[in-house]
Design a protein around this motif. Structure first.
Motif, PDB file in Angstrom:
ATOM      1  N   SER A  81       7.407   5.889  -2.996  1.00 48.46           N
ATOM      2  CA  SER A  81       8.351   6.382  -1.994  1.00 48.46           C
ATOM      3  C   SER A  81       8.087   5.769  -0.628  1.00 48.46           C
ATOM      4  CB  SER A  81       8.250   7.908  -1.882  1.00 48.46           C
ATOM      5  OG  SER A  81       8.473   8.507  -3.130  1.00 48.46           O
ATOM      6  N   VAL A  82       6.824   5.787  -0.219  1.00 52.21           N
ATOM      7  CA  VAL A  82       6.489   5.256   1.109  1.00 52.21           C
ATOM      8  C   VAL A  82       6.818   3.767   1.166  1.00 52.21           C
ATOM      9  CG1 VAL A  82       4.608   4.782   2.720  1.00 52.21           C
ATOM     10  CG2 VAL A  82       4.712   6.967   1.548  1.00 52.21           C
ATOM     11  N   GLY A  83       6.539   3.056   0.079  1.00 55.69           N
ATOM     12  CA  GLY A  83       6.810   1.628   0.060  1.00 55.69           C
ATOM     13  C   GLY A  83       8.289   1.322   0.138  1.00 55.69           C
ATOM     14  N   GLU A  84       9.092   2.142  -0.482  1.00 57.20           N
ATOM     15  CA  GLU A  84      10.539   1.887  -0.463  1.00 57.20           C
ATOM     16  C   GLU A  84      11.107   2.224   0.910  1.00 57.20           C
ATOM     17  OE1 GLU A  84      12.719   0.625  -2.549  1.00 57.20           O
ATOM     18  OE2 GLU A  84      14.548   1.211  -1.496  1.00 57.20           O
ATOM     19  N   ASN A  85      10.737   3.355   1.466  1.00 60.27           N
ATOM     20  CA  ASN A  85      11.303   3.755   2.754  1.00 60.27           C
ATOM     21  C   ASN A  85      10.455   4.889   3.331  1.00 60.27           C
ATOM     22  OD1 ASN A  85      12.758   4.880   4.850  1.00 60.27           O
ATOM     23  ND2 ASN A  85      14.724   4.680   3.845  1.00 60.27           N
ATOM     24  N   ALA A  86       9.588   4.555   4.286  1.00 59.48           N
ATOM     25  CA  ALA A  86       8.640   5.540   4.815  1.00 59.48           C
ATOM     26  C   ALA A  86       9.356   6.692   5.503  1.00 59.48           C
ATOM     27  CB  ALA A  86       7.673   4.870   5.788  1.00 59.48           C
ATOM     28  N   GLU A  87      10.438   6.365   6.186  1.00 56.98           N
ATOM     29  CA  GLU A  87      11.189   7.399   6.900  1.00 56.98           C
ATOM     30  C   GLU A  87      11.772   8.412   5.916  1.00 56.98           C
ATOM     31  OE1 GLU A  87      12.623   8.061  10.987  1.00 56.98           O
ATOM     32  OE2 GLU A  87      10.904   7.231   9.979  1.00 56.98           O
ATOM     33  N   ALA A  88      12.408   7.888   4.883  1.00 55.34           N
ATOM     34  CA  ALA A  88      13.007   8.774   3.878  1.00 55.34           C
ATOM     35  C   ALA A  88      11.912   9.564   3.170  1.00 55.34           C
ATOM     36  CB  ALA A  88      13.819   7.964   2.877  1.00 55.34           C
ATOM     37  N   ALA A  89      10.778   8.915   2.927  1.00 55.34           N
ATOM     38  CA  ALA A  89       9.674   9.614   2.267  1.00 55.34           C
ATOM     39  C   ALA A  89       9.251  10.805   3.117  1.00 55.34           C
ATOM     40  CB  ALA A  89       8.498   8.664   2.050  1.00 55.34           C
ATOM     41  N   HIS A  90       9.159  10.588   4.418  1.00 50.85           N
ATOM     42  CA  HIS A  90       8.765  11.667   5.312  1.00 50.85           C
ATOM     43  C   HIS A  90       9.738  12.829   5.205  1.00 50.85           C
ATOM     44  CE1 HIS A  90       7.409  13.739   8.890  1.00 50.85           C
ATOM     45  NE2 HIS A  90       8.646  13.710   9.347  1.00 50.85           N
ATOM     46  N   ILE A 134       0.992 -11.219  -3.850  1.00 47.73           N
ATOM     47  CA  ILE A 134       2.384 -11.630  -3.624  1.00 47.73           C
ATOM     48  C   ILE A 134       2.917 -12.358  -4.848  1.00 47.73           C
ATOM     49  CG2 ILE A 134       3.904 -13.067  -2.235  1.00 47.73           C
ATOM     50  CD1 ILE A 134       2.324 -12.567   0.140  1.00 47.73           C
ATOM     51  N   LEU A 135       2.085 -13.258  -5.365  1.00 47.48           N
ATOM     52  CA  LEU A 135       2.483 -14.021  -6.545  1.00 47.48           C
ATOM     53  C   LEU A 135       2.784 -13.073  -7.701  1.00 47.48           C
ATOM     54  CD1 LEU A 135       2.684 -17.046  -7.096  1.00 47.48           C
ATOM     55  CD2 LEU A 135       0.392 -16.974  -8.050  1.00 47.48           C
ATOM     56  N   GLY A 136       2.084 -11.958  -7.713  1.00 45.65           N
ATOM     57  CA  GLY A 136       2.246 -10.996  -8.796  1.00 45.65           C
ATOM     58  C   GLY A 136       3.417 -10.053  -8.625  1.00 45.65           C
ATOM     59  N   GLY A 137       4.221 -10.286  -7.611  1.00 45.79           N
ATOM     60  CA  GLY A 137       5.456  -9.522  -7.507  1.00 45.79           C
ATOM     61  C   GLY A 137       5.400  -8.311  -6.608  1.00 45.79           C
ATOM     62  N   VAL A 138       4.303  -8.101  -5.903  1.00 43.63           N
ATOM     63  CA  VAL A 138       4.283  -7.011  -4.929  1.00 43.63           C
ATOM     64  C   VAL A 138       4.839  -7.574  -3.624  1.00 43.63           C
ATOM     65  CG1 VAL A 138       2.870  -5.399  -3.615  1.00 43.63           C
ATOM     66  CG2 VAL A 138       2.342  -5.872  -5.995  1.00 43.63           C
ATOM     67  N   VAL A 139       5.948  -7.027  -3.210  1.00 40.19           N
ATOM     68  CA  VAL A 139       6.688  -7.620  -2.110  1.00 40.19           C
ATOM     69  C   VAL A 139       6.393  -6.885  -0.822  1.00 40.19           C
ATOM     70  CG1 VAL A 139       8.970  -8.280  -1.360  1.00 40.19           C
ATOM     71  CG2 VAL A 139       8.477  -8.083  -3.781  1.00 40.19           C
ATOM     72  N   PHE A 140       6.152  -7.631   0.222  1.00 42.88           N
ATOM     73  CA  PHE A 140       5.954  -7.023   1.533  1.00 42.88           C
ATOM     74  C   PHE A 140       7.180  -6.260   1.956  1.00 42.88           C
ATOM     75  CE2 PHE A 140       2.487  -9.951   2.224  1.00 42.88           C
ATOM     76  CZ  PHE A 140       1.585  -9.059   2.738  1.00 42.88           C
ATOM     77  N   GLY A 141       6.947  -5.056   2.429  1.00 39.00           N
ATOM     78  CA  GLY A 141       8.043  -4.301   3.004  1.00 39.00           C
ATOM     79  C   GLY A 141       9.047  -3.840   1.975  1.00 39.00           C
ATOM     80  N   ARG A 142       8.751  -3.984   0.678  1.00 40.01           N
ATOM     81  CA  ARG A 142       9.668  -3.481  -0.325  1.00 40.01           C
ATOM     82  C   ARG A 142       9.013  -2.412  -1.175  1.00 40.01           C
ATOM     83  NH1 ARG A 142      14.147  -5.997  -2.017  1.00 40.01           N
ATOM     84  NH2 ARG A 142      14.431  -4.058  -3.125  1.00 40.01           N
ATOM     85  N   GLY A 143       7.685  -2.478  -1.263  1.00 40.06           N
ATOM     86  CA  GLY A 143       7.003  -1.456  -2.047  1.00 40.06           C
ATOM     87  C   GLY A 143       7.181  -1.589  -3.540  1.00 40.06           C
ATOM     88  N   GLU A 144       7.786  -2.671  -3.996  1.00 43.12           N
ATOM     89  CA  GLU A 144       7.945  -2.776  -5.439  1.00 43.12           C
ATOM     90  C   GLU A 144       6.801  -3.576  -6.050  1.00 43.12           C
ATOM     91  OE1 GLU A 144      10.987  -6.361  -6.188  1.00 43.12           O
ATOM     92  OE2 GLU A 144      11.890  -4.623  -5.243  1.00 43.12           O
ATOM     93  N   GLY A 145       6.763  -3.607  -7.359  1.00 43.28           N
ATOM     94  CA  GLY A 145       5.751  -4.405  -8.034  1.00 43.28           C
ATOM     95  C   GLY A 145       4.780  -3.556  -8.815  1.00 43.28           C
ATOM     96  N   GLY A 146       4.170  -4.168  -9.813  1.00 40.68           N
ATOM     97  CA  GLY A 146       3.269  -3.432 -10.674  1.00 40.68           C
ATOM     98  C   GLY A 146       1.834  -3.876 -10.506  1.00 40.68           C
ATOM     99  N   VAL A 147       1.026  -3.637 -11.516  1.00 40.92           N
ATOM    100  CA  VAL A 147      -0.396  -3.939 -11.462  1.00 40.92           C
ATOM    101  C   VAL A 147      -0.709  -5.197 -12.259  1.00 40.92           C
ATOM    102  CG1 VAL A 147      -2.635  -3.083 -12.257  1.00 40.92           C
ATOM    103  CG2 VAL A 147      -1.075  -1.556 -11.038  1.00 40.92           C
ATOM    104  N   TRP A 148       0.064  -5.423 -13.342  1.00 38.49           N
ATOM    105  CA  TRP A 148      -0.260  -6.550 -14.200  1.00 38.49           C
ATOM    106  C   TRP A 148       0.268  -7.864 -13.638  1.00 38.49           C
ATOM    107  CZ3 TRP A 148      -4.088  -5.608 -17.203  1.00 38.49           C
ATOM    108  CH2 TRP A 148      -4.310  -4.277 -17.604  1.00 38.49           C
ATOM    109  N   GLY A 149       1.297  -7.803 -12.797  1.00 36.76           N
ATOM    110  CA  GLY A 149       1.769  -9.026 -12.135  1.00 36.76           C
ATOM    111  C   GLY A 149       0.647  -9.642 -11.308  1.00 36.76           C
ATOM    112  N   PRO A 150       0.061  -8.865 -10.378  1.00 39.92           N
ATOM    113  CA  PRO A 150      -1.070  -9.378  -9.604  1.00 39.92           C
ATOM    114  C   PRO A 150      -2.247  -9.803 -10.493  1.00 39.92           C
ATOM    115  CG  PRO A 150      -0.191  -7.438  -8.541  1.00 39.92           C
ATOM    116  CD  PRO A 150       0.554  -7.578  -9.834  1.00 39.92           C
ATOM    117  N   PHE A 151      -2.449  -9.101 -11.614  1.00 41.32           N
ATOM    118  CA  PHE A 151      -3.506  -9.476 -12.547  1.00 41.32           C
ATOM    119  C   PHE A 151      -3.292 -10.927 -13.002  1.00 41.32           C
ATOM    120  CE2 PHE A 151      -5.205  -9.794 -16.870  1.00 41.32           C
ATOM    121  CZ  PHE A 151      -6.478  -9.268 -16.709  1.00 41.32           C
ATOM    122  N   PHE A 152      -2.049 -11.223 -13.376  1.00 47.76           N
ATOM    123  CA  PHE A 152      -1.764 -12.601 -13.773  1.00 47.76           C
ATOM    124  C   PHE A 152      -1.772 -13.543 -12.572  1.00 47.76           C
ATOM    125  CE2 PHE A 152      -0.776 -10.820 -17.806  1.00 47.76           C
ATOM    126  CZ  PHE A 152      -1.044 -11.851 -18.687  1.00 47.76           C
ATOM    127  N   GLY A 153      -1.492 -12.984 -11.381  1.00 47.14           N
ATOM    128  CA  GLY A 153      -1.628 -13.784 -10.173  1.00 47.14           C
ATOM    129  C   GLY A 153      -3.056 -14.303 -10.035  1.00 47.14           C
TER     130      GLY A 153
END
Lengths: 497, 320, 318
Positions: free
Chosen positions: C194-203, C255-274
């Motif tokens: 939630s915070v990653g997607e939109n901190a304001e809305a999360a609040h 980043i290579l693993g799909g965790v995007v700055f300011g978007r909050g999306e991405g998983g754990v195994w993407g960075p693992f392969f990164g």
């Protein structure tokens, strides 16, 4: 007579939502043209297209018969289209004069900005509007009404032939409105075209020549104002008889559930009291920015009030409520706050419907506990609210405005709140969804819930609510039953206070 | 404290920020050093101080262009090293010196393009650029060495009309930066764009008809070109190319800018503040050298100072 | 072209973290250029080398999911290494060092978190400054020279294997699985999303935003301490330079693993392969004779290109 501006078949969509759908608009020189419609009807988007802020997906704009297209607001300004936007768009860190001339500053022989000329011309422009502000004052030091005036001065000072005034009077009192009207008439007499957007009926009838009504992004029609009455104009805007839009009121309110005593928004404002009972929908009405929102947000810690006592379900709430923990504290007490700005403050647009609804339930759990799926609750809410989406995993951003708003409300209904504090319950929502949302709120109240709601749409407040508190100058100036209230009563109560 | 003095000190209700406070701080440090150490007040040390501070002053001024529009440029440290490496290539000054600035402008334009057109966060874009340039620099010059053109050495170490050259550098840089920041439409537009970003309205200035993207790109170009100028100055002082000479310079520059009262969220700041901020930092370094503070502890102290000045500026939003 | 970009298949492909493609491409390159290197033993050694990075990435991805960043890992690694190798605690047990390291890491994470969440200071600046302070401090204590030796237990554990697989690799995979479960199954995971997607809305939805960010930083500090222990065990000596490049590599891998700055999306195994991609990348670069500077450029380019990839995608979807 030649049309100054001819917008034909303009369409514009954002994401999946069609904000403006094949709308045409013609502006004549020497006329003031009202643009009417409910919030989210597409007025602002249409005007932002004319002002070069947005580019239309389809359709054409002609000026003096020649086709034009603007890539930026700067280009629109250069071809003589000047705008006073609805949002306060002045830059707080610049002076009044710098704001007035930003983007077209005069320069001296040495290439420096010609402050002497800017300040002198700004002083004159402000003087014409009856203001004696120092042009070198930073905008951050101005009051909201002063900023609005500077914005107006900026808009009408420009050497333009078309003026767009998007709710210029929202923060102004009656005397200021008269000053503005005088200038609008002057512009009209000089042969300029003015587009005027306002929610206030009496202003529309006082200065406009013609009116175009939009609804849900579509053109309803354009009429000379001499043929219209306030009632017929409202009917045109709402698109159906008002009584069909709102659910019937229930008769009896229950026990008092929220009471506010001796509340003072700031040091200078008068203390007021109000109360809400179970089964009741209560409105906070009045001109924009008179303290309604500050009060509602003070209850959840988003604004620091000066003082007062608040009692929820018999328990005192100590003021001020914490900024970081306020929302959670109130949720724990059974109070849900539904913010106005659905896209920024309300929803997680990139996440599924289920996350958006279930987060209200998760927010009550401990961080390290296992997150339950809440599948049934989410499914129940979606079904009972008639949310149209491809299942609970649909991304909220892909839904229509009405369904987004339902998801937002659904979050608080799923979390089983007793009191809802709602800002603008139907902003940017089509008429069908509006009616459904009114019904849902009434159901919530009938089941023993209490609702405190504020809205810019006075008609909505009158139709939806049981009682209305009129707020002006940061205090309650009047209380009236909604069933017999009119827009005129409310404006009167606000302005005569 | 009277209201107007407090206003001056805190910089509230002014677009210039609180530059008076660091000025007081600088004076206090000077007095302290003059009293505590014998060397500080002698002309040689003072001249040395000016020369020592110059690269930081120049880089900080460049950094300020980007900070005013709400960005940060982390690539300047590498760019400084890169500049010295280019100047130490075996070539004539009339080729190398223009080349340095053309390359710097290209780097700045790339930063600006990536930030404005490709929608990348400024910190990420310039952090990546920092590594790319560092790599190229290490290929050009793995360890320090080579000699820079004579004209560069002359321009830094000689005197002209009896006045040491660094003084001219300072005057020139301040004049150019003043013209750009406070004496042109470009400068006003920088503040306008930053003001919009600071208040959360990303394209507020564009609605006034300001060509915001082009202006921001130019801000990054300014930052890079000033960094290159600092690199030229440094190259003249060390007489060679050094791949590590600009290490952590970007952080010193950011510290100096923040000390000078420029808000990292954008829209507030002043040239005099930045110059004073750089002076404060340089005085601290000079003072620590004179009082024999370990260079490792100096690094830690500078880091703490950065944390302190940036921590004192609270922002509305969390994030990078 | 525009039609092709809006195509559902293309959109789905652009949602796959670039790490998987990069990993596959590098495997193919290696398979063509150096087929003899593709055996379990050699690859095991290469992958073991990036285990500290792999562990560090788990913390990095967590803070990046809440729109923050942690560049203080270098300082944490150095400090922990100093604790263990300096002889400051003569005769201390392994358990003591582990506890000390974890406590230190968590405390530094707490500081970072409070500065970022409460004071709202730029996360890059805070964590970079913390790193500089720690590095300066350690270098001062050790007068700029490598401190001493690491108790041999550390390296002995590091060198064990479970069947053909080195223990550190198993440990890394295990931690990654824990993190994946942690994020997908707990309420905290929902808060992070939630915070990653939109901190304001999360609040406004009732998520304790500041606490979530602080907790994320504390966990990242804790994980950085684990990475420091693994790193220290791997080099087996004290050092004043070890691990300084790990945080930026961790950012790149994340980043290579799909965790995007300011978007909050991405998983754990993407960075693992990164991280695995980086392991292979270093092998490939070494086999082609590209050394240190080339690697720096590659890091920068990967961060830049991945960030551009997401930046353009975000701009298009708006």
């Amino acid at each position: 007579m030649v049309n100054l501006i001819e917008m034909s078949n303009i369409s514009k969509s954002f994401g999946g939502n069609l904000a403006v759908d094949r709308v045409s608009l013609e502006l004549l020189p020497g006329s003031v043209h009202a643009l009417m419609g409910e919030n989210g009807a597409g007025k602002s988007t249409l005007m932002k297209i004319l002002a070069g802020v947005h580019q239309p997906d389809r359709g054409s704009i002609r000026k003096d018969g020649l086709e034009i297209a603007f890539a930026s607001p700067g280009e629109a300004l250069e071809s003589g289209i000047s705008t006073v936007f609805q949002e306060l768009s002045l830059l707080a860190n610049l002076t009044i004069a710098e704001n007035m001339f930003l983007g077209r500053e005069p320069v001296t022989r040495f290439g420096t900005v010609d402050y002497r000329r800017m300040n002198a011309e700004t002083r004159n422009a402000l003087g014409e509007l009856g203001l004696t502000l120092d042009p070198e004052t930073l905008v951050s030091e101005l009051s909201i009404a002063e900023r609005q005036f500077v914005e107006i001065a900026h808009g009408i000072k420009a050497d333009a032939s078309i003026f767009i005034l998007d709710e210029p009077t929202a923060a102004l009192n009656a005397a200021d409105v008269e000053v503005l009207n005088r200038h609008i008439r002057r512009l009209r007499d000089e042969g300029k075209a003015v587009v005027y957007i306002s929610h206030r009926m009496d202003e529309i009838f006082a200065i406009c020549d013609a009116v175009t009504v939009l609804k849900d992004g579509k053109l309803i029609g354009t009429r000379p104002l001499s043929e219209m009455t306030p009632a017929s104009l409202i009917a045109m805007m709402v698109g159906r008889e008002l009584q069909d839009l709102f659910p019937p009121r229930e008769k009896a309110a229950g026990d008092e559930i929220l009471s506010v005593e001796n509340f003072r928004i700031d040091t200078a404002s008068k203390a007021f009291s109000l109360h809400v009972s179970k089964g009741e929908i209560v409105a906070l009405a009045g001109l924009e920015g008179q303290g309604q929102q500050k009060f509602l947000r003070a209850l959840v810690g988003q604004f620091q009030p000066f003082g007062g006592t608040v009692t929820i379900k018999g328990k005192g709430l100590s003021l001020p409520v914490g900024q970081e923990g306020g929302i959670r504290q109130l949720q724990a007490a059974g109070v849900g706050f539904v913010p106005e700005d659905r896209k920024e403050e309300g929803l997680f647009l990139g996440l599924p419907v289920e996350h958006n609804i279930a987060i209200g339930l998760h927010a009550r759990a401990r961080e390290l506990s296992v997150a339950k799926g809440h599948r049934n609750t989410v499914a129940d809410v979606m079904a009972s609210m008639n949310v149209k989406a491809d299942g609970p995993s649909a991304i909220v951003g892909s839904l229509s405005g009405g369904n987004q708003q339902k998801v937002l409300l659904g979050r608080y209904l799923a979390a089983d709140m007793d009191i809802l504090l709602i800002e603008e319950p139907t902003r940017g929502v089509d008429i069908g969804a509006k009616s459904e949302i009114y019904g849902l709120l009434r159901d919530f109240a009938n089941k023993g819930g209490a609702v405190l709601v504020l809205s810019r749409e006075t008609i909505e407040l009158i139709g939806l609510c049981d009682r209305i508190y009129v707020i002006h100058d940061n205090t309650v100036v009047s209380e009236m039953p909604a069933a017999s209230a009119t827009e005129h009563d409310i404006l009167d109560a606000a302005l005569s206070a | 404290m009277s209201r107007s003095i407090r206003r001056l000190m805190t910089g509230s209700q002014s677009r210039q920020g609180m530059w008076m406070l660091p000025l007081v701080l600088a004076v206090i440090i000077c007095v302290f050093l003059a009293v505590r150490t014998e060397q500080f007040a002698n002309p040689e040390n003072l001249l040395n101080l000016v020369a020592q501070a110059m690269p930081l002053v120049i880089t900080a001024i460049g950094q300020m262009f980007v900070v005013v529009v709400g960005g940060l440029d982390l690539s300047v440290g590498s760019l400084i090293s890169f500049t010295t490496a280019i100047l130490a290539l075996d070539g004539p000054g009339y080729v190398l010196i223009p080349a340095v600035f053309i390359l710097a402008a290209l780097v700045g334009a790339t930063n600006g393009f990536v930030v404005t057109r490709l929608n990348v966060h400024p910190i990420i874009a310039t952090l990546a650029m920092q590594y790319i340039i560092l790599g190229i620099t290490r290929i050009l010059r793995p360890v320090s060495g080579g000699t820079v053109p004579d004209v560069v050495i002359w321009a830094v170490s000689e005197t002209f009309l009896g006045v040491p050259m660094p003084v001219y550098w300072g005057l020139f840089v301040i004049l150019v930066a003043w013209k750009l920041l406070h004496g042109s439409r470009f400068g006003l537009h920088l503040f306008a764009i930053g003001g919009g970003i600071a208040s959360g309205v990303q394209d507020a200035a564009r609605n006034f008809g300001v060509a915001d993207k082009r202006t921001v790109v130019l801000a990054y170009v300014c930052s890079s070109c000033f960094a290159a100028l600092a690199g030229v100055f440094l190259a003249g002082r060390i007489v060679s190319g050094d791949p590590n000479v600009g290490l952590l310079f970007e952080l010193d520059a950011i510290t100096a800018v923040a000390i000078g009262g420029t808000q990292l969220s954008g829209g507030i700041g002043s040239l005099q503040g930045t110059v004073i901020g750089a002076a404060v930092l340089a005085l601290l370094s000079n003072g620590m050298n004179l009082t024999n503070v370990s260079p490792f502890i100096q690094t830690a102290i500078k880091g703490s100072l950065l944390l302190l000045v940036v921590g004192l500026q609270s922002r509305k939003k969390m994030g990078l | 072209m525009a039609a092709a970009l809006n195509n559902a298949v293309v959109q789905r492909v652009t949602r796959i973290p670039p790490a998987y493609f990069v990993f596959a491409i590098l495997m193919i390159i290696l398979w063509i250029a150096r087929p003899h290197m593709l055996n379990a033993n050699i690859l095991g050694i290469f992958i073991r080398q990036v285990a500290p990075l792999g562990v560090l990435v788990l913390g990095q991805l967590l803070v990046m999911r809440v729109k923050s960043i942690d560049l203080s890992g270098g300082g944490v690694i150095l400090l922990v290494n100093y604790f263990i190798s300096s002889g400051l605690f003569p005769g201390a047990s392994v358990a003591f060092f582990v506890a000390l390291a974890l406590a230190t890491g968590t405390l530094i994470g707490l500081f970072n978190g409070v500065m970022v969440a409460k004071r709202r200071v730029s996360a890059v600046i805070v964590t970079l400054a913390v790193s500089i302070i720690l590095v300066g401090f350690v270098q001062f204590l050790s007068s700029g020279k490598p401190p001493g030796d690491v108790p041999s237990v550390f390296n002995d554990i590091y060198n064990t294997k479970l069947g053909p697989v080195p223990t550190p690799v198993i440990f890394w995979v295990f931690l990654t699985a824990i993190m994946a479960l942690f994020l997908s199954k707990t309420v905290f995971g929902r808060y992070v999303t939630s915070v990653g997607e939109n901190a304001e809305a999360a609040h406004f939805a009732g998520v304790p935003v500041e606490r979530t960010v602080i907790l994320a930083h504390m966990i990242a500090g804790f994980i950085a301490a684990i990475a420091a222990l693994v790193q220290t065990a791997s080099i087996a000596v004290g050092s004043v330079r070890v691990g300084l490049d790990l945080p930026i590599l961790a950012v790149a891998a994340t980043i290579l693993g799909g965790v995007v700055f300011g978007r909050g999306e991405g998983g754990v195994w993407g960075p693992f392969f990164g991280v695995l991609s980086f392991a292979l990348l270093f092998v490939v670069m070494t086999t082609f004779g590209i050394d240190e500077p080339g690697k720096l450029i590659a890091q920068g380019l990967i961060i830049l290109l991945a960030a551009i990839f997401y930046g353009v995608r975000t701009a298009r979807s708006n």
